[in-house]
Enzyme design. Sequence first.
Site, mmCIF file in Angstrom:
data_model
loop_
_atom_site.group_PDB
_atom_site.id
_atom_site.type_symbol
_atom_site.label_atom_id
_atom_site.label_comp_id
_atom_site.label_asym_id
_atom_site.label_seq_id
_atom_site.Cartn_x
_atom_site.Cartn_y
_atom_site.Cartn_z
ATOM 1 N N SER A 1 0.825 -1.201 0.000
ATOM 2 C CA SER A 1 0.000 0.000 0.000
ATOM 3 C C SER A 1 0.865 1.259 0.000
ATOM 4 C CB SER A 1 -0.900 0.003 1.240
ATOM 5 O OG SER A 1 -1.547 1.260 1.399
ATOM 6 N N TYR B 1 -2.086 5.474 -5.352
ATOM 7 C CA TYR B 1 -3.140 6.480 -5.310
ATOM 8 C C TYR B 1 -2.605 7.698 -6.055
ATOM 9 C CZ TYR B 1 -5.400 3.880 -1.509
ATOM 10 O OH TYR B 1 -6.023 2.918 -0.755
ATOM 11 N N THR C 1 -5.366 2.297 -7.957
ATOM 12 C CA THR C 1 -6.719 2.168 -7.413
ATOM 13 C C THR C 1 -7.587 3.238 -8.059
ATOM 14 O OG1 THR C 1 -5.885 1.288 -5.333
ATOM 15 C CG2 THR C 1 -8.114 2.178 -5.327
ATOM 16 N N LYS D 1 -7.142 -1.213 -10.453
ATOM 17 C CA LYS D 1 -7.895 -1.927 -9.425
ATOM 18 C C LYS D 1 -9.184 -1.158 -9.130
ATOM 19 C CE LYS D 1 -7.438 -3.470 -4.595
ATOM 20 N NZ LYS D 1 -8.488 -2.635 -3.985
ATOM 21 N N HIS E 1 -14.205 -2.783 -3.190
ATOM 22 C CA HIS E 1 -14.102 -2.207 -1.858
ATOM 23 C C HIS E 1 -12.963 -1.206 -1.728
ATOM 24 C CE1 HIS E 1 -11.577 -5.824 -1.803
ATOM 25 N NE2 HIS E 1 -10.838 -5.207 -0.910
#
Length: 815
Positions: free
Chosen positions: A114, A137, A163, A230, A254
């Site tokens: 992450s 991100y 993402t 994603k 999610h």
Amino acid sequence: MTGPDVDPAGLLTLADYAAAAEARLDRAVWDFIEGGAGQERTLAANLDAFDRVRLAPRVLAGAGRPDLETKILGRTWAAPVGIAPMAYHTMLAPAGEVSTALAAGRAGLPLVVSTFAGRAFEEIAAAASAPLWLQVYCFQDRSVTRRLIERAEGAGFEALVLTVDAPHLGRRLRDLRNDFRLPTGITPANLDGDGFSSPSGHAATEFDATLDWSVIDWLRSISSLPVLVKGVLTAADARRALVAGVDGIVVSNHGGRQLDGAPATLEVLPEIAMAVAGACPVLVDGGVRCGRDVLASLASGADAVLLGRPVLHGLAVDGETGAARVLGIVTEELTEAMALTGTRSVAVAGPELLGGGTAAERPTEAPSVARPPVQAAAERPGPSGPGLWKDDLHASLSDPVLDTMNFLNEVTYRYPEAVSFAPGRPYDGFFETEQIFECLRRYLDHLKQGGATPEQVRAALFQYGPTSGQIRELIADWLRQDEGIEVSPEAIVVTVGAQEAMLLAVRALISGPEDVLLVSSPCYVGITGVASLLDVALTAVEERPDGFSCADLETAILAERARGRRPRAVYVIPDHSNPSGTTMSEPTRRELLDVAARQDILILEDSPYRLVSPGTQLRTLKALDRDRRVVHLGSLSKTLFPGARVGFAIADQPVLDGSGATGLLADELTKIKSMVTVNTSPVSQAVVAGMLLAADGRASVLNTRTAAYYGDAMRVTLEQLATHFPEVERAALGVRWNEPSGGFFLAVNVPFRADNAALERSAEEFGVIWTPMSYFNPQGGGERSLRLSVSYLTHAQIADGIGRLARFIRAQADA
């Protein structure tokens, strides 16, 4: 952490680890890792979809020990499972993501790190022994994102996972109720500044909410790493992702806020996989809680899954060991599920596995994880009559490699005025119609002079003829004179081009799922297609800038054996290879023969470009072969008569049966051929034989003029490239090419993604066609390189075409 310690030996399922983690953790921390990044109902929907799947058991399937290995983006994973990106592992174990990376390495599985990892990328990479990907991100300040990517790439990360629904993170209701704040000392180690009070608050203030598909191009402009997206939940977005040039798709619901009633990932997975049709890997993330869920995902179209919360549960209970045990439980359960369903490898897991169980056991409303039901003929759109679902056909028909030539043909048809460097076929100017009849008569006269009766002469043209071929003696004589290859005619099988020879050899040598065929990569698409059609596992041995490395081959062989596989053969084109044009040196040829003997494998030598290349050629591997390690695949299409489609295989390897009798591998190839093409056209063989007879059996004499022509075509191409790209400009642009000494092909490196979209623009706007080199890399690579074929064009067309290509490259580089 709070709560009692537990005995890990008593934790046998992922549910056990979840219960133990909940007992150990502070309630607010537990709610944080369980609350998800979207609404709480998202996880419930995913879990419910998996719970309602029924896998169909099979007995007496003879599948053996299931093979869990899978290849994603050119890397082998021990199982089709990766660790999903999750923030702040340091809340659960002191070493945080370092412990997770160690656990992933023990399992041979990748970790997606992450952006909000609690440990530095460099620390995580130092601990990792399996692939690392970075979850990205996109911040409003793009320089922040750039610095993160540069650090990750510098640390050895192998891919970026963007993402795409992150700008719209959902309200984390549990965190709001608990007024949750990150514990003291828990901060994102790879971002400047202090920690954030909540991820959703950070997203609202820092994430770029204006993202569109152009972000993919931006990521490619700052990094050479593959890019996955994603958060895809529709087939339409999957298709948009392909157009944008992504390298992979993660079906996930999610990462951000979901609409009420949004589908579970397993429900949308089949339509997304169908839309992608094998063009890139499809992964699914969300709700996987056991090995059976992994198999259900594969059967629904995924190439692999990403496992999230269960890994954190293991980490919370027992650090690195707990996370590793969670991964082990999933793979053990997957192995069991595959065994019970008769699934021998993850590659063959398809929709036929879904829908098992009795009618009473099945839920009233099963999730739509399989293909839609087949409609009655009257309900089908279009022509009447029965229809077929592609899922019911062989999986190779969804392999992109089988579409590559069709796509090129379609582009060529749509832009007939374009100069095409795509077709690797001989120049038309060498052929005259009357040659066919002259060659036929010459061969018939040869038969008569040999004592054949009129009936035998007639049968030689009109009947099927022997399956192994009727001109083997002439081919053996040519090989002896021109190539120094001494083999008996009985060791030769005459085939329908070298492509059939390739198929026969691979089918004979690869006998089970544990057998592996190695290929020098980039490689000819024909061998990739054969492997796909025959369900043969391929392992690519990447060529180095200076050519094929026998050390790399031997390393790959040993690695396959360490995995429990059996390397059987390696496929190479030693002379002026297709697609790159490289030629293997004689020392490397001798070293390759030594490796084959030492490691007990065979070499499939495919060498169709020798006689159409100028100058003295190096000896073939078969001419150097003293240990019968080489199966030589030959073609007379490039050299004599393309339309005749006559090839051959030299297979003089002895084959022993259980009784002690000995035959030749050629005899076994002939058996297979009898079930494939029955025989090679006697008329085609007669024409080729007549051509050989005209030159006293020496094909080299017939190719003096053609070799000179192709040599000149290559020289003109290289001169034109040098003219249109002076050295200073080519260095500034990053344009490079190799300089083959013969053959039909050369490779050009370009400063942009040379994919189908770029090819279409090149054809439509600049009138020049080429072939993406990515077509020729079976396990990824070649994205910024293209192949040029010089064989089919006149010198004037080459000059015109290279001028058009130069204008396209400059325009595309500036785009």
